[in-house]
Structures are given as structure tokens and as C-alpha cells.
Write a protein that holds these residues in place. Structure first.
Motif, PDB file in Angstrom:
ATOM      1  N   LEU A  79      -5.961  -7.002   8.358  1.00  0.00           N
ATOM      2  CA  LEU A  79      -5.221  -7.492   9.357  1.00  0.00           C
ATOM      3  C   LEU A  79      -3.490  -8.117   9.407  1.00  0.00           C
ATOM      4  CD1 LEU A  79      -7.872  -9.847  10.399  1.00  0.00           C
ATOM      5  CD2 LEU A  79      -6.891  -8.152  11.570  1.00  0.00           C
ATOM      6  N   PHE A  80      -2.803  -8.494   7.913  1.00  0.00           N
ATOM      7  CA  PHE A  80      -1.672  -8.811   7.742  1.00  0.00           C
ATOM      8  C   PHE A  80      -0.909  -7.147   7.796  1.00  0.00           C
ATOM      9  CE2 PHE A  80       1.020 -10.647   3.878  1.00  0.00           C
ATOM     10  CZ  PHE A  80       1.153 -11.143   4.712  1.00  0.00           C
ATOM     11  N   GLY A  81      -1.231  -6.516   7.244  1.00  0.00           N
ATOM     12  CA  GLY A  81      -0.762  -5.319   7.323  1.00  0.00           C
ATOM     13  C   GLY A  81      -0.834  -5.072   9.382  1.00  0.00           C
ATOM     14  N   TRP A  82      -1.714  -5.210  10.052  1.00  0.00           N
ATOM     15  CA  TRP A  82      -0.906  -4.853  11.060  1.00  0.00           C
ATOM     16  C   TRP A  82      -0.334  -5.843  12.154  1.00  0.00           C
ATOM     17  CZ3 TRP A  82      -2.176  -7.275  16.090  1.00  0.00           C
ATOM     18  CH2 TRP A  82      -2.483  -6.187  16.984  1.00  0.00           C
ATOM     19  N   ILE A  83      -0.049  -7.362  11.987  1.00  0.00           N
ATOM     20  CA  ILE A  83       0.862  -8.010  11.729  1.00  0.00           C
ATOM     21  C   ILE A  83       1.930  -7.988  11.558  1.00  0.00           C
ATOM     22  CG2 ILE A  83       0.960 -10.699  12.100  1.00  0.00           C
ATOM     23  CD1 ILE A  83      -1.647 -11.089  11.865  1.00  0.00           C
ATOM     24  N   LEU A  84       2.455  -7.505  10.688  1.00  0.00           N
ATOM     25  CA  LEU A  84       3.648  -7.057   9.956  1.00  0.00           C
ATOM     26  C   LEU A  84       4.408  -6.036  10.872  1.00  0.00           C
ATOM     27  CD1 LEU A  84       3.369  -7.655   6.049  1.00  0.00           C
ATOM     28  CD2 LEU A  84       4.555  -8.654   7.976  1.00  0.00           C
ATOM     29  N   ALA A  85       3.239  -5.167  11.755  1.00  0.00           N
ATOM     30  CA  ALA A  85       3.819  -4.171  12.420  1.00  0.00           C
ATOM     31  C   ALA A  85       3.772  -4.403  13.699  1.00  0.00           C
ATOM     32  CB  ALA A  85       3.064  -2.670  11.887  1.00  0.00           C
ATOM     33  N   HIS A  86       3.130  -5.259  14.292  1.00  0.00           N
ATOM     34  CA  HIS A  86       2.831  -5.643  15.313  1.00  0.00           C
ATOM     35  C   HIS A  86       2.729  -7.294  15.457  1.00  0.00           C
ATOM     36  CE1 HIS A  86       0.652  -1.963  15.419  1.00  0.00           C
ATOM     37  NE2 HIS A  86       0.712  -1.925  15.923  1.00  0.00           N
TER      38      HIS A  86
ATOM     39  N   LEU B 178       7.617  -4.872  11.338  1.00  0.00           N
ATOM     40  CA  LEU B 178       8.232  -3.799   9.792  1.00  0.00           C
ATOM     41  C   LEU B 178       7.545  -2.095  10.627  1.00  0.00           C
ATOM     42  CD1 LEU B 178       7.095  -5.386   7.043  1.00  0.00           C
ATOM     43  CD2 LEU B 178       9.456  -4.904   8.194  1.00  0.00           C
ATOM     44  N   PRO B 179       8.445  -1.380  10.856  1.00  0.00           N
ATOM     45  CA  PRO B 179       8.032   0.175  10.674  1.00  0.00           C
ATOM     46  C   PRO B 179       6.868   0.427   9.785  1.00  0.00           C
ATOM     47  CG  PRO B 179       9.949   0.722   9.797  1.00  0.00           C
ATOM     48  CD  PRO B 179       9.607  -1.575   9.906  1.00  0.00           C
ATOM     49  N   PHE B 180       5.723   0.831  10.494  1.00  0.00           N
ATOM     50  CA  PHE B 180       4.587   1.397   9.974  1.00  0.00           C
ATOM     51  C   PHE B 180       4.753   3.046   9.752  1.00  0.00           C
ATOM     52  CE2 PHE B 180       0.070   2.113   9.471  1.00  0.00           C
ATOM     53  CZ  PHE B 180      -0.517   0.969   8.940  1.00  0.00           C
ATOM     54  N   THR B 181       4.885   3.627   8.703  1.00  0.00           N
ATOM     55  CA  THR B 181       5.113   4.767   7.847  1.00  0.00           C
ATOM     56  C   THR B 181       4.702   4.586   7.103  1.00  0.00           C
ATOM     57  OG1 THR B 181       6.955   6.038   7.541  1.00  0.00           O
ATOM     58  CG2 THR B 181       7.741   3.950   7.498  1.00  0.00           C
ATOM     59  N   GLN B 182       3.530   5.967   6.110  1.00  0.00           N
ATOM     60  CA  GLN B 182       3.482   6.446   4.924  1.00  0.00           C
ATOM     61  C   GLN B 182       5.477   6.528   4.020  1.00  0.00           C
ATOM     62  OE1 GLN B 182      -0.096   8.350   3.941  1.00  0.00           O
ATOM     63  NE2 GLN B 182       1.722   9.196   2.473  1.00  0.00           N
ATOM     64  N   LYS B 183       5.628   7.785   5.281  1.00  0.00           N
ATOM     65  CA  LYS B 183       7.044   8.140   4.500  1.00  0.00           C
ATOM     66  C   LYS B 183       8.104   7.204   4.307  1.00  0.00           C
ATOM     67  CE  LYS B 183      11.250  11.122   6.402  1.00  0.00           C
ATOM     68  NZ  LYS B 183      11.235  12.157   5.873  1.00  0.00           N
ATOM     69  N   GLY B 184       7.864   6.237   5.156  1.00  0.00           N
ATOM     70  CA  GLY B 184       8.801   5.086   4.453  1.00  0.00           C
ATOM     71  C   GLY B 184       7.903   3.965   3.572  1.00  0.00           C
TER      72      GLY B 184
END
Length: 322
Positions: free
Chosen positions: A202-209, A219-225
Motif C-alpha cells: 500500500l505504501f508503494g502504491w500511495i507513493l505512485a498514486h 513517484l514514477p513506478f518503474t523497475q527500469k528506474g
């Protein structure tokens, strides 16, 4: 006692990695089996799962070795192991320090070295170290030119990527600490894995949305980054998946035997699949690249060859480790 769910999780991770690596060679494969610059697919879950279970085993191995090795011998053994893994990652990426070496092996090797000063400490120290590394990475990504350079030129976080990958490895180690304390797992350890996984996801999702009441930009949600939103989200998803494997393998007693077989020699299979993919590129006629079924036929073929090798090694009790 050998826990089935650990071998099963590891085998699932390496099998999935081979499948995704083959599918990623073809534009015609289903989008969820390929990496994309932004967003999350099954392909983006595979590397975190592999690194998470490495972190889980890392802590268990450290605790086991600490019981009969002197500190100097233990330091030497672990540091040597992760230096070798890093160097193997360089070989795997044919020493292309802009792009190719920043794949799973190199990230595991460097992340293992970064977390080593904390691996024998409490879960609080390990998790705090993981968060600190992740914060440093995100600040460098967002506040310097590194982020722009990375997104244009490299993969998986590039040279600084291990600062982000190490959080996933650290979370795997933290989950192992709670497993060490209560190997019956139910209900305390299982609840920790599940609740911790949900919170991180949820924390990761909130940072992206971010929701409107939070004064922050996404924050952009990206494995590349390898942004913090990605690392947190998939670290959490990994421990939720660990719960699923525990339930299926230990409680329901459903075992997928090929997972166990392939999980016993991940290093061999990692290099073997890379060699087979290179051979595939050389021998596959160009017109077949546009055929919709080619990715899946090629994946099954390479997986079958990898399984045969893994089974032969298992029968002969040969396990290649560093």
C-alpha cells in the motif's frame, strides 16, 4: 528440517525468470510477460521475488554459519560469496557497465555486500538500513541528473540500483528473522509476513498514486528506474506471496516438484538460460519473430532444457553454489 515452501518459492522465481526473459525477446508476447518502462506486470515481479528469497536465505545461512564459524571466518566466507556473485554478474552482462551488467546477479551481489554489516543484527536495524539505502537512492534519482540519465541509458536502477534493490533483500532477511524465532509460523510469523506485506504494498502504491490530502507529488513506478514506489510495492507483494507458498506447500501439502528441482541450482540455470537465449537469437528465422505463438513455444522449449539439466544435477546430487 528442510522447509518445502522456501525451495518452492525459489524454484518458482527462477522458472518465472526464465519464462519472462524469453518472452521479453518478442514484441508479440503478452504484455504482462514483458518489461515496460513504467507500470507493473508479472515480469516486473520476478526479479524482486528472486532477490527477496535470496535475502530470506541470506539471514538463515548467516545464523547457521555463525553457530560454528569464527567471526573472521564468517566475514570472509560471506564477503567472498557476494564478491563472486557480483563478478559473475559482470561476466553475465559481458562487462557492459552502462546497461547489461545491472541485472539480477550484480544487484544481488552488491546488495548482499551493502546489507552485510547489518545482517546479524535485529530486524529493526536491518529494515532501517534498507530504508536508508532506499531513501538515499530516491534522493539521488529525483534531485540530481541521475534519474534522467538512467531512464535514457540503463536498466534496473543502473550503477546505483543496488541501493534500491537492497531494500527488497533486506525485507526478505527481516521475514527470515521472524521465521527463525517461530518456525511453527502460525499465527505470529504468518501474520507479520502478511500484515507487513500489505503495508509495504500500500505504501508503494500511495507513493505512485498519492491521495489528494497528501502534499506530495507521485513517484514514477518503474523497475527500469528502481524508484522507491516500485521497491516498496514489490517487497510487500513478495512477503504476501511467501504466505501463499507457506499455505499451499506446508498446510495443504501441494508440491510442484519442478519448482523444487529448479530451485536447487538457480545459478546454473541462470547462466544456461542466457546461453540458450543467445542461441535462439542466432537460429530462429526472422519471420518467426512475428508469429504470436513463438514466444510461448520458445519459452517452453528453453524451460524444458533447463529442467532436464536441473533434474540431472539433482539426481547426481550436484548443487553449484558460491
Amino acid at each position: 528440517m528442510r522447509w518445502k515452501f522456501i525451495d518452492q518459492f525459489r524454484g518458482f522465481a527462477i522458472l518465472s525468470m526464465i519464462f519472462v526473459n524469453v518472452c521479453n525477446e518478442f514484441d508479440t508476447s503478452f504484455s504482462w510477460f514483458r518489461h515496460h518502462t513504467y507500470g507493473a506486470t508479472f515480469a516486473d515481479f520476478v526479479a524482486p521475488a528472486f532477490i527477496f528469497i535470496v535475502g530470506f536465505s541470506y539471514r538463515l545461512s548467516y545464523t547457521k554459519n555463525a553457530q560454528h564459524l569464527k567471526k573472521s571466518e564468517l566475514h570472509k566466507k560471506i564477503i567472498k560469496r557476494y564478491v563472486i556473485i557480483t563478478f559473475l554478474g559482470f561476466i553475465y552482462g559481458h562487462f557492459d557497465f552502462y546497461v547489461s551488467v545491472w541485472d539480477a546477479l550484480t544487484d544481488i551481489g552488491i546488495a548482499g555486500l551493502l546489507i552485510y554489516p547489518f545482517i546479524g543484527t535485529s530486524s529493526t536495524f536491518i529494515l532501517s538500513a534498507g530504508f536508508l539505502y532506499l531513501l538515499i537512492y530516491q534522493l539521488l534519482f529525483s534531485l540530481t541528473h541521475y534519474g534522467n540519465w538512467l531512464m535514457a541509458n540503463s536498466i534496473d536502477g543502473g550503477p546505483l540500483g543496488p541501493l534500491s534493490w537492497v531494500f527488497i533483500l533486506a525485507w526478505g532477511s527481516v521475514c527470515a528473522i521472524h521465521f527463525e524465532k517461530n518456525k511453527n509460523v502460525f499465527p505470529k510469523t504468518f501474520s507479520y509476513w502478511l500484515l507487513g506485506g500489505i503495508i509495504l504494498t500500500l505504501f508503494g502504491w500511495i507513493l505512485a498514486h498519492p491521495i489528494s490530502i497528501l502534499p506530495m507529488s507521485s513517484l514514477p513506478f518503474t523497475q527500469k528506474g528502481m524508484t522507491a514506489s516500485y521497491s516498496l510495492f514489490f517487497a510487500g507483494l513478495c512477503s504476501i506471496s511467501l504466505c501463499a507458498f507457506y499455505l499451499i506447500n506446508e498446510k495443504i501439502n501441494i508440491i510442484v516438484k519442478p519448482f523444487t528441482t529448479m530451485g536447487k541450482n538457480p545459478l546454473v540455470l541462470y547462466f544456461l538460460q542466457a546461453i540458450l537465449i543467445v542461441i535462439l537469437r542466432l537460429i530462429l528465422p526472422e519471420y518467426l519473430y512475428n508469429y504470436s505463438m513463438t514466444p510461448y513455444i520458445a519459452s517452453i522449449g528453453i524451460l524444458l532444457l533447463c529442467f532436464i539439466v536441473a533434474k540431472m544435477l539433482e539426481i547426481k546430487s550436484i548443487y553449484v553454489k558460491v
